[in-house]
Design a protein around this motif. Structure first.
Motif, mmCIF file in Angstrom:
data_model
loop_
_atom_site.group_PDB
_atom_site.id
_atom_site.type_symbol
_atom_site.label_atom_id
_atom_site.label_comp_id
_atom_site.label_asym_id
_atom_site.label_seq_id
_atom_site.Cartn_x
_atom_site.Cartn_y
_atom_site.Cartn_z
ATOM 1 N N GLU A 1 4.731 8.422 -3.332
ATOM 2 C CA GLU A 1 3.538 7.566 -3.302
ATOM 3 C C GLU A 1 3.050 7.306 -4.724
ATOM 4 O O GLU A 1 2.038 7.839 -5.176
ATOM 5 C CB GLU A 1 2.430 8.191 -2.459
ATOM 6 N N TYR B 1 -7.866 -1.741 -0.977
ATOM 7 C CA TYR B 1 -7.282 -2.180 0.294
ATOM 8 C C TYR B 1 -6.679 -0.998 1.047
ATOM 9 O O TYR B 1 -6.836 -0.873 2.272
ATOM 10 C CB TYR B 1 -6.219 -3.247 0.034
ATOM 11 N N ALA B 2 -6.007 -0.112 0.333
ATOM 12 C CA ALA B 2 -5.427 1.076 0.963
ATOM 13 C C ALA B 2 -6.516 1.978 1.540
ATOM 14 O O ALA B 2 -6.361 2.544 2.621
ATOM 15 C CB ALA B 2 -4.579 1.849 -0.042
ATOM 16 N N THR C 1 -8.301 0.141 4.641
ATOM 17 C CA THR C 1 -7.452 0.043 5.839
ATOM 18 C C THR C 1 -7.111 1.417 6.405
ATOM 19 O O THR C 1 -6.393 1.518 7.404
ATOM 20 C CB THR C 1 -6.141 -0.699 5.511
ATOM 21 N N TYR D 1 -1.834 10.109 -3.598
ATOM 22 C CA TYR D 1 -1.644 8.670 -3.817
ATOM 23 C C TYR D 1 -1.904 8.410 -5.296
ATOM 24 O O TYR D 1 -3.031 8.572 -5.781
ATOM 25 C CB TYR D 1 -2.648 7.914 -2.953
ATOM 26 N N VAL E 1 0.800 -1.219 0.000
ATOM 27 C CA VAL E 1 0.000 0.000 0.000
ATOM 28 C C VAL E 1 0.833 1.268 0.000
ATOM 29 O O VAL E 1 0.302 2.363 -0.227
ATOM 30 C CB VAL E 1 -0.970 0.008 1.196
ATOM 31 N N SER E 2 2.131 1.178 0.273
ATOM 32 C CA SER E 2 2.992 2.364 0.264
ATOM 33 C C SER E 2 3.945 2.287 -0.918
ATOM 34 O O SER E 2 4.520 1.230 -1.209
ATOM 35 C CB SER E 2 3.790 2.455 1.565
ATOM 36 N N ARG F 1 -5.319 3.718 4.936
ATOM 37 C CA ARG F 1 -4.015 4.241 4.503
ATOM 38 C C ARG F 1 -4.180 5.553 3.744
ATOM 39 O O ARG F 1 -3.336 6.444 3.805
ATOM 40 C CB ARG F 1 -3.328 3.197 3.608
ATOM 41 N N ARG G 1 -5.513 -3.129 -4.828
ATOM 42 C CA ARG G 1 -4.525 -2.372 -4.040
ATOM 43 C C ARG G 1 -5.121 -1.047 -3.568
ATOM 44 O O ARG G 1 -4.987 -0.674 -2.400
ATOM 45 C CB ARG G 1 -3.274 -2.100 -4.898
#
Length: 702
Positions: free
Chosen positions: A244, A45-46, A49, A218, A21-22, A51, A42
C-alpha cells in the motif's frame, strides 16, 4: 465533503490518481501539474470511501512546510486525522516512543548541526581546519551516512561517484571515525543516525514492527526522486511486506544527488513493484506556454522526461540579457524588478534565483540602492523573530479571552490589526530601515495572512487564526514577506512566483565548475529546468561577461542556453541596456559614484545617493511640502493597495522636499524617480511642489 465532491474539478489524470486508492501506485508529475492536489484528493477519497481510516495514513515529504501544506489541504477535504510528516519527524516520534520499550535508558540527545562535533573531531585528529572546511567535512559525513558508506569504504565510494573530497580522503575518513566515536561517547544522535536506528529497531524488535504496521497501513511519499538509500531503508521497515504505497515524483527535478538522493527508486518503481499503476501528470497549470516551451526545450534530450503541456493563456516571451559585469547585471535586474512592481506585480511575487549563495551579495546591494524591498530566503526563521513571538502571544490571549468587546462585529482582518497595534503596528511603515522596519514588515505579513484567511474562510475568527499561526510555526511555514525573494536555485525548489529572474547563467557557474562527470553536468541542467519552472508569467535570464567592472570580459553564456529556439536560437551576447539621457538617469544605476550637491564628495551610501548629498551636509527641508508628499503617498498607496514605500520611499520624498524640483527634468534627477514613476506620479508631485492640489494620479490597470 462527500467522496464524489472530492473528485470534482480534477482533470482526467488527477482523477485517475485520486481513484487509484489501492497501491502500489507511481505518479510521475511534472512541474506545475498539480501533484499535491492529486495526492491529497487521493488520500481524502480513500478516507471518505472507507478504504482506510485517517489515523492509519502516513504521508511523507521532505520539508516541514510541505508537510504543513499537506495537512492543511487534507483538513479542508474532510480528512483532518491524516498524519503528514517529514521522514525525520516521523522517525523521531517513533524512536522516542519505542526507545524505553526496546533499548531502555536515556535516549540520545538529538543535534541539529554537526559543525561543533566535527570541529572537536578535527582537534582530536590534530587537523587545523577553517569554518568552510569543517562545513564541507560535515557534508561529506552526512553523504556517507545516508548512502550507508562506512569510513573504510569512503575512498572507494568517492572514486566511484566522481566526487571531489574537501580534504584528502584519508583525512576525511579519519574525521568520520572520530566524529562517530565522540558522538557515541556523548550519547548524541544526528539526523542520519536517527533514521538508521529507527530502521534497525524495526528490524530487530518484532513487537515494535507490529505496532508500527498496525498504526500505519497506507503510505504516500512525495518528492520520491529525492529519497536517499537510508530513507528507503526506513520506508521498507515501515511497509514490511505490504504494497500500500503511492509515490510521487519527477525525475526531471532531481537536483540533490550531492546529498545522496537518487531518482533510481522512482525510475525503477515498477521493477520493484510489478503490476504497479503508473499515472503521468503533464498538464502544466502554473506557467504560460512561453515558459513551458523553454522548460521543455532545455531538457529535450533528457531520457524519461515528462513533456509538459501548458494550460494557461499566452504571456510574454522569456528574455536573455548579457552584461559587462555582475554589478551591471544586478543593477539592471533591480531596475526591471522595480518596473514590474510599478506595473502592479507585488514584490513578494518576484524572485531572483542564482546558483550559489555568494551571488546574493551583489543583488542585495543593488536592490538596496534602488530602494526595492527584498528578503533573502534562508535568513532568520520568521516565527523565531521577537516581534512575531510577541504578536502570536497577544493574538492567542485575545482568542482565549473572546477578544475585546470593542472588536465585536469587526471582521478577522480588523481584529488582528487591532491586536497588532498593541505591538506597535501601524498602517504606515516607519521611517528608515533596520530593525524597526523589519519588525513592521513581520507584523504586516501577519496582518496580510489574516486578510487571506478571511477571504478564504469568511466565518473565521481569532481562534481559527491563532490555530493557523501555531500550525505554520510548527511547520516553519512563514507567510510571504512583502519583498522580492533572493534565493539559490536549490532553495527555490517547490516554490513559484509571477516573475522570476535567473541570474549568473555563465559557464563555470551553471554548470558549476566542479560538475565534471556527465551525470553531474546533467544535474546542473535539471537545476536550470527547476529555475525556469518556478515562473508563472515573467521570466528573464541573464549572465555577465566579467565578475567586476574593469575585468577582462572572457566568460561565455551557459552551454545550456546554446541553440534554444525559445530564446531566439542562441545564447548571443545581448546588448546591454541603452544608456539613458542624463535627465532621466537614476543614481542607483550610475557607473561611478555621484558627487554630493553640497560639498562635492563622492556619495557611496545608498541613502546619500537618494538624497543627492552627504547625510551630514546642511540642506533646507520644506517641512510643509514633505508632509503634503507623505499624505499624497498614503492616499495613493491606499488606492493602489500597495505599501507606501512601493509608491515612493522615505528618502525619495525627503530629497524632493529638499530639492523642490520645478520641472520633469529636475524631478527625474531625484534619486528613486525612474521613467515609470516619473510618468505615473510626476504631474502630482510637481503640483505639490508648486503648492497646488496633486489631482488624480495615474494608476495602471491590473
Amino acid at each position: 465533503m462527500d467522496a464524489q465532491a472530492v473528485l470534482r474539478g480534477l482533470d482526467p489524470e488527477q482523477r485517475a490518481v485520486a481513484e487509484a486508492v489501492s497501491g502500489p501506485v507511481c505518479v510521475l508529475a511534472g512541474a506545475g501539474t498539480g501533484k499535491t492536489r492529486a495526492i491529497t484528493h487521493r488520500i481524502a477519497y480513500a478516507v471518505l470511501t472507507g478504504r482506510v481510516k485517517p489515523q492509519n495514513v502516513l504521508a511523507v515529504t521532505f520539508t516541514n512546510r510541505a508537510a504543513g501544506e499537506l495537512r492543511g489541504r487534507l483538513r479542508g477535504l474532510g480528512a483532518p486525522g491524516v498524519q503528514a510528516r517529514t521522514f525525520h519527524a516521523a522517525a523521531y516520534k517513533q524512536l522516542l516512543y519505542f526507545w524505553p520499550r526496546t533499548v531502555g535508558g536515556e535516549p540520545p540527545r538529538l543535534i541539529e548541526s554537526k559543525f561543533a562535533l566535527v570541529a572537536d573531531a578535527a582537534r582530536a585528529c590534530r587537523l587545523s581546519l577553517g569554518r568552510t572546511e569543517l562545513r564541507d567535512v560535515a557534508g561529506e559525513i552526512e553523504w556517507s551516512k545516508v548512502t550507508q558508506t562506512r569510513p573504510e569504504d569512503y575512498a572507494a565510494a568517492m572514486a566511484k561517484q566522481g566526487r571531489k573530497p574537501p580534504l584528502d580522503v584519508v583525512d576525511v575518513a579519519r574525521l568520520y571515525v572520530m566524529y562517530e566515536e565522540l558522538r557515541r561517547e556523548r550519547n548524541l544522535l544526528d539526523f542520519e543516525g536517527m533514521l538508521e536506528i529507527t530502521a534497525a529497531l524495526l528490524a530487530e524488535y518484532p513487537e515494535m514492527a507490529r505496532a508500527v504496521h498496525d498504526q500505519y497501513r497506507y503510505f504516500v511519499v512525495d518528492e520520491y526522486q529525492d529519497v536517499n538509500p537510508l530513507q528507503k531503508l526506513l520506508l521498507e521497515g515501515w511497509l514490511g511486506k505490504r504494497r500500500e504505497l503511492c509515490v510521487v515524483g519527477d525525475p526531471s527535478q532531481t537536483i540533490y544527488s550531492f546529498t545522496g538522493a537518487t531518482p533510481g527508486f522512482l525510475l525503477n518503481f515498477t521493477a520493484e513493484y510489478p503490476g504497479a499503476e503508473v499515472v503521468r501528470l503533464v498538464r502544466d497549470y502554473r506557467s504560460t506556454p512561453q515558459v513551458v516551451r523553454l522548460a521543455n526545450e532545455v531538457l529535450k534530450n533528457a531520457p524519461r522526461r515528462l513533456e509538459l503541456v501548458a494550460q494557461r493563456p499566452d504571456g510574454p516571451e522569456p528574455s536573455l540579457s548579457s552584461y559587462d559585469d555582475e554589478l551591471a547585471e544586478a543593477q539592471d535586474t533591480a531596475r526591471k524588478a522595480a518596473k514590474l512592481i510599478a506595473e502592479g506585480v507585488p514584490p513578494r511575487e518576484i524572485a531572483v534565483l542564482f546558483r550559489i549563495n555568494a551571488q546574493s551579495q551583489a543583488f542585495e546591494q543593488a536592490f538596496a540602492d534602488a530602494d526595492v524591498p527584498y528578503v533573502v530566503r534562508g535568513a532568520e526563521r520568521f516565527f523565531e523573530r521577537p516581534a512575531v513571538r510577541e504578536a502570536v502571544v497577544r493574538l492567542r490571549g485575545a482568542a482565549r479571552s473572546g477578544g475585546d468587546a470593542e472588536l465585536d462585529g469587526m471582521g478577522l482582518a480588523h481584529q488582528v490589526r487591532a491586536v497588532l497595534a498593541g505591538c506597535g503596528f501601524t498602517d504606515r511603515p516607519p521611517e528608515g530601515a533596520g530593525a524597526v522596519r523589519e519588525k513592521w514588515e513581520s507584523l504586516a505579513a501577519i496582518a496580510q495572512l489574516a486578510e487571506d484567511l478571511a477571504a478564504a474562510e469568511p466565518d473565521a475568527g481569532l481562534p481559527r487564526f491563532t490555530a493557523e499561526l501555531e500550525e505554520r510555526a510548527a511547520a516553519q511555514h512563514a507567510p510571504p514577506l512583502e519583498g522580492v525573494t533572493l534565493a539559490s536555485l536549490h532553495a527555490a525548489k517547490g516554490l513559484e512566483w509571477d516573475a522570476v529572474f535567473l541570474a549568473g547563467l555563465a559557464d563555470g557557474t551553471l554548470p558549476i565548475v566542479y560538475a565534471v562527470t556527465p551525470e553531474q553536468v546533467e544535474e546542473e541542467r535539471r537545476l536550470l529546468y527547476v529555475g525556469i519552472t518556478r515562473a508563472r508569467e515573467h521570466l528573464a535570464l541573464s549572465w555577465a561577461q566579467a565578475r567586476s567592472p574593469g575585468q577582462r570580459r572572457n566568460r561565455r553564456a551557459s552551454r545550456f542556453l546554446d541553440g534554444l529556439q525559445a530564446l531566439g536560437g542562441a545564447a548571443r551576447a545581448a546588448a546591454p541596456p541603452p544608456a539613458r539621457a542624463e535627465s532621466t538617469a537614476r543614481p542607483g544605476l550610475s557607473r561611478g559614484p555621484l558627487p554630493c550637491r553640497v560639498c562635492g564628495r563622492s556619495l557611496l551610501r545608498a541613502v546619500e545617493r537618494k538624497l543627492g548629498r552627504c547625510e551630514g551636509c546642511p540642506a533646507e527641508l520644506d517641512e510643509a511640502l514633505l508632509e503634503a508628499l507623505q499624505d499624497w503617498r498614503a492616499a495613493t498607496a491606499a488606492v493602489e493597495k500597495v505599501p507606501v514605500y512601493v509608491v515612493l520611499t522615505d528618502a525619495t520624498l525627503q530629497a524632493i522636499a529638499e530639492q523642490r524640483p520645478s520641472s520633469r527634468a529636475e524631478l527625474a534627477r531625484v534619486g528613486g524617480i525612474g521613467a515609470v514613476k516619473l510618468e505615473k506620479y510626476g504631474s502630482a508631485v510637481l503640483a505639490l511642489c508648486r503648492g497646488e492640489e496633486p489631482g488624480e494620479t495615474f494608476v495602471a490597470a491590473p
